[in-house]
Design a protein around this motif. Structure first.
Motif, mmCIF file in Angstrom:
data_model
loop_
_atom_site.group_PDB
_atom_site.id
_atom_site.type_symbol
_atom_site.label_atom_id
_atom_site.label_comp_id
_atom_site.label_asym_id
_atom_site.label_seq_id
_atom_site.Cartn_x
_atom_site.Cartn_y
_atom_site.Cartn_z
ATOM 1 N N THR A 224 -0.165 8.717 -11.167
ATOM 2 C CA THR A 224 -0.260 8.863 -9.716
ATOM 3 C C THR A 224 -0.967 7.651 -9.130
ATOM 4 N N ALA A 225 -0.643 7.349 -7.880
ATOM 5 C CA ALA A 225 -1.336 6.286 -7.143
ATOM 6 C C ALA A 225 -1.786 6.839 -5.797
ATOM 7 N N PHE A 226 -2.957 6.397 -5.361
ATOM 8 C CA PHE A 226 -3.496 6.796 -4.060
ATOM 9 C C PHE A 226 -3.488 5.579 -3.143
ATOM 10 N N ILE A 227 -2.853 5.727 -1.988
ATOM 11 C CA ILE A 227 -2.720 4.624 -1.026
ATOM 12 C C ILE A 227 -3.462 4.988 0.246
ATOM 13 N N ASN A 228 -4.392 4.135 0.638
ATOM 14 C CA ASN A 228 -5.157 4.359 1.862
ATOM 15 C C ASN A 228 -4.627 3.465 2.988
ATOM 16 N N TYR A 229 -4.484 4.064 4.158
ATOM 17 C CA TYR A 229 -3.998 3.337 5.342
ATOM 18 C C TYR A 229 -5.081 3.350 6.410
ATOM 19 N N LYS B 254 7.684 7.753 -10.548
ATOM 20 C CA LYS B 254 8.859 8.333 -11.193
ATOM 21 C C LYS B 254 9.382 7.449 -12.330
ATOM 22 N N LEU B 255 9.362 6.143 -12.077
ATOM 23 C CA LEU B 255 9.945 5.204 -13.058
ATOM 24 C C LEU B 255 8.942 4.105 -13.424
ATOM 25 N N ASP B 256 7.685 4.458 -13.542
ATOM 26 C CA ASP B 256 6.639 3.485 -13.889
ATOM 27 C C ASP B 256 6.659 2.270 -12.962
ATOM 28 N N GLU B 257 6.776 2.538 -11.662
ATOM 29 C CA GLU B 257 6.785 1.442 -10.695
ATOM 30 C C GLU B 257 5.431 0.715 -10.703
ATOM 31 N N THR B 258 5.465 -0.570 -10.440
ATOM 32 C CA THR B 258 4.231 -1.348 -10.342
ATOM 33 C C THR B 258 3.541 -1.035 -9.013
ATOM 34 N N ASP B 259 2.258 -1.450 -8.902
ATOM 35 C CA ASP B 259 1.526 -1.244 -7.653
ATOM 36 C C ASP B 259 2.225 -1.934 -6.488
ATOM 37 N N CYS B 260 2.739 -3.126 -6.759
ATOM 38 C CA CYS B 260 3.424 -3.885 -5.708
ATOM 39 C C CYS B 260 4.664 -3.138 -5.217
ATOM 40 N N GLU B 261 5.462 -2.612 -6.144
ATOM 41 C CA GLU B 261 6.674 -1.883 -5.768
ATOM 42 C C GLU B 261 6.333 -0.601 -5.015
ATOM 43 N N LEU B 262 5.316 0.096 -5.489
ATOM 44 C CA LEU B 262 4.941 1.353 -4.847
ATOM 45 C C LEU B 262 4.389 1.115 -3.446
ATOM 46 N N LEU B 263 3.567 0.076 -3.309
ATOM 47 C CA LEU B 263 2.984 -0.223 -1.999
ATOM 48 C C LEU B 263 4.060 -0.686 -1.026
ATOM 49 N N LEU B 264 5.012 -1.461 -1.520
ATOM 50 C CA LEU B 264 6.096 -1.931 -0.666
ATOM 51 C C LEU B 264 6.955 -0.773 -0.175
ATOM 52 N N THR B 265 7.118 0.247 -1.002
ATOM 53 C CA THR B 265 7.864 1.437 -0.589
ATOM 54 C C THR B 265 7.083 2.255 0.422
ATOM 55 N N ALA B 266 5.769 2.318 0.238
ATOM 56 C CA ALA B 266 4.944 3.184 1.084
ATOM 57 C C ALA B 266 4.669 2.588 2.459
ATOM 58 N N ILE B 267 4.533 1.260 2.545
ATOM 59 C CA ILE B 267 4.123 0.646 3.812
ATOM 60 C C ILE B 267 5.083 0.957 4.953
ATOM 61 N N PRO B 268 6.392 0.737 4.818
ATOM 62 C CA PRO B 268 7.281 1.059 5.945
ATOM 63 C C PRO B 268 7.254 2.541 6.314
ATOM 64 N N GLU B 269 7.162 3.408 5.302
ATOM 65 C CA GLU B 269 7.140 4.844 5.565
ATOM 66 C C GLU B 269 5.903 5.245 6.360
ATOM 67 N N ILE B 270 4.741 4.729 5.949
ATOM 68 C CA ILE B 270 3.493 5.080 6.640
ATOM 69 C C ILE B 270 3.460 4.475 8.043
ATOM 70 N N ARG B 271 3.913 3.238 8.178
ATOM 71 C CA ARG B 271 3.929 2.607 9.507
ATOM 72 C C ARG B 271 4.854 3.356 10.462
ATOM 73 N N GLU B 272 5.961 3.840 9.942
ATOM 74 C CA GLU B 272 6.883 4.607 10.793
ATOM 75 C C GLU B 272 6.265 5.935 11.196
ATOM 76 N N ASP C 3 -0.609 -10.370 -3.285
ATOM 77 C CA ASP C 3 0.597 -10.966 -2.707
ATOM 78 C C ASP C 3 1.789 -10.034 -2.899
ATOM 79 N N MET C 4 2.593 -9.897 -1.856
ATOM 80 C CA MET C 4 3.767 -9.033 -1.893
ATOM 81 C C MET C 4 5.007 -9.874 -2.184
#
Length: 611
Positions: free
Chosen positions: A276-281, A300-318, A332-333
């Protein structure tokens, strides 16, 4: 809601509160629709929020508020002032139903610039936006008064409450007051200061209250230097005090920073055990944190922190409708966004915001872990055993751990103790005490070998379950002698670790391996505390056994060795003669008068032989 449902709800909320930190921050209460109904501040979050759930709470409003709470969240900050400012920021944004702090006598003061023809600048606790523009609130009144004093010294706005109008000025209705004569006001009411000049001064005062004070600070500094160069040291000192007040007012904090206008801050913390990863906004608008949330993402698929954060940022901003052009991230992204730019700060206010987000992530992760372990205590034990297994690279989980310790004084009354921990908890029914039988004098190594030999020889004969790990209360020497018996003599393959102490007799390192090596272990970790507890427990157990044995010997007397003389007879003799010396010196007739002729003969003969 039934009584049973309400009790479950209260129990669930109390469980959340029990795991809150004793740190400053802001907390939020949510109703059944997950709408924020109350925002509060606290110097110590756990202590403050737990007070809402005490049985002795008798305020009707508090009871009503508690009856509506369905969930609790909070944001941790570094200082109490930050907690206050964050609370006010969240109250302004969400306008919670049950927030009444701004309506009672506990509100913090603000600075008002009125909407009058000749505006006034003053402090107030009454917020009514029809009368003017309000800046604040100020948790530190010293800073507020410093700003007011600065404004009054620089621009000299009027302080009178007289309703001045344009017509009145033109008709000459007003006269200069004392403030004008002592140079605290430029008398705009009499036309001695133009309306344009007065309004320009008020506009500059607004900029100061908005936090745009850097140019002013530089101006005051240059003026101070000029006065000093002119040898006008008293005026230079006044300017220095003013400059220091400005700098103090402009001091940075994680919650309010005048250099940051509109940014998003994202941080991520991993939980390796649960994938699990915890992302703070955090969203900062006009220099103030007005949003702070932590989200949990399951890999789900052992995503890296960079991949997970990149997925989460647009969702949280929206979700939060953020249009910030700058996004602060911890690394760096690989991708870029069209509407915003990523930025990795190295120092300064933005770096502090990143650290604040990481602190909230770690606290949220810790809270989730504690809540889960509260519901399932075995989860914590398993986690600690897995951690120890990983640290020592053991083949199996160290469920049963045994630890030994010796105790003697110059070799006398030598004893040893063995304690057993099962599932990281003491199993006191399995504790064992040992009297040292074959060792003469103070030889800790030989005593340890005797006890270990007796312990595991008997366990092998009885077919008992052998331990998964042996811990010695000592360093390299203790580990070596135990290994000689366990592996060399008995042929057992049981892992052996050692707990070494520093010069102050405090546990400071864990040793393992052959040859032994220091295992990296944080001294403030839960695992280290458990190991320290094991060492303290075996030390206590051995010492207590040794003290009991010494006490028993200390109470032993020559009367205890006389056959046919029991406790009652001994008590009669001691009550009459007080000590063994007087009993020995007493005549046969005196002894017979107390205990009879037969027993007197036995006492007299025995004491004469042992004299």
């Amino acid at each position: 809601m039934t009584k049973e449902e309400n009790e479950k709800r209260i129990e669930r909320l109390k469980n959340i509160v029990l795991n809150m930190p004793e740190k400053p921050g802001s907390y939020q209460f949510y109703d059944a629709d997950h709408t924020i109904i109350y925002v509060g501040k606290a110097k110590r979050l756990k202590q403050r929020v737990s007070s809402y759930f005490h049985k002795e709470v008798d305020r009707f409003k508090t009871k009503v508020l508690v009856s509506k709470i369905e969930d609790i969240s909070y944001t941790v900050v570094n200082t109490e002032e930050d907690a206050l400012l964050l609370e006010n920021s969240l109250i302004k944004k969400y306008n919670p139903r049950y927030n009444v702090l701004l309506k009672d006598g506990k509100t913090y003061p603000s600075i008002c610039i009125t909407n009058e023809y000749l505006p006034r600048v003053f402090k107030t606790r009454q917020i009514n936006k029809r009368f003017g523009t309000f800046f604040g609130p100020y948790s530190h009144t010293g800073s507020m008064f410093a700003v007011l004093e600065l404004i009054h010294k620089l621009y000299k706005p009027r302080t009178c409450r007289m309703p001045i109008t344009k017509e009145g000025i033109e008709q000459g209705k007003y006269k200069p007051c004392l403030e004008y004569h002592i140079h605290n006001c430029k008398a705009p009411c009499c036309g001695k200061q133009s309306l344009e000049d007065y309004q320009a001064s008020i506009a500059q005062a607004r900029e100061i209250l908005k936090g745009n004070t850097r140019e002013l600070s530089q101006h005051v500094f240059e003026e101070m230097q000029q006065k000093a160069a002119e040898l006008k040291f008293e005026e230079a000192e006044e300017l220095k005090q003013k400059y220091m007040l400005i700098e103090s007012f402009c001091a940075k904090s994680e919650v309010v920073s005048h250099t940051i206008t509109d940014v998003d801050v994202f941080t991520i913390v991993d939980d390796e055990h649960n994938r699990t990863a915890f992302i703070n906004y955090i969203h900062v608008k006009n220099g103030s944190v007005n949003q702070s949330f932590t989200f949990e993402y399951k890999r789900k698929l052992d995503e890296t922190d960079c991949e997970l954060l990149l997925t989460a940022i647009p969702e949280i901003r929206e979700r939060f409708h953020s249009k910030a052009k700058e996004i602060i991230v911890p690394f760096d992204m690989e991708w870029q966004l069209n509407e915003a730019q990523f930025f990795v700060p190295q120092r300064g206010d933005k770096k502090h915001l990143l650290e604040l987000g990481e602190m909230n992530c770690k606290q949220y992760k810790f809270d989730r872990l504690k809540q889960a372990e509260k519901l399932n205590p075995e989860q914590k034990q398993t986690r600690l055993m897995k951690e120890l297994q990983q640290k020592l690279q053991l083949a199996k989980l160290p469920y049963q751990i045994e630890c030994f310790d010796n105790s003697n004084i110059s070799g006398t009354d030598a004893v040893a103790g063995c304690i057993v921990f099962k599932g990281m908890k003491p199993s006191k029914k399995d504790y064992r005490k040992y009297n040292i039988k074959t060792v003469e004098g103070p030889d800790d190594y030989a005593s340890m070998q005797e006890v270990v030999r007796r312990r595991y020889t008997r366990m092998m004969e009885e077919g008992a379950t052998l331990p998964d790990l042996i811990i010695t209360d000592g360093g390299l020497g203790q580990m070596s002698v135990v290994r000689e018996v366990v592996e060399g003599e008995l042929g057992l393959h049981i892992p052996i670790a050692g707990l070494a102490k520093d010069d102050r007799h405090r546990t400071n390192e864990l040793l393992y391996g052959n040859p032994p090596k220091t295992i990296a272990l944080k001294t403030d970790s839960e695992l280290f505390h458990v190991l320290t507890r094991i060492q303290d427990e075996v030390h206590r157990y051995a010492i207590q056994f040794h003290r009991d044995k010494r006490s028993k010997h200390a109470l032993h007397s020559a009367l205890d060795d006389i056959a046919g003389i029991g406790p009652a007879t001994r008590e009669k003799l001691l009550n009459e003669f007080k000590n063994v010396k007087r009993i020995r010196e007493a005549s046969f007739e005196e002894l017979s008068a107390v205990i009879g002729a037969s027993k007197a003969t036995k006492v007299k003969e025995s004491l004469s032989k042992n004299k």
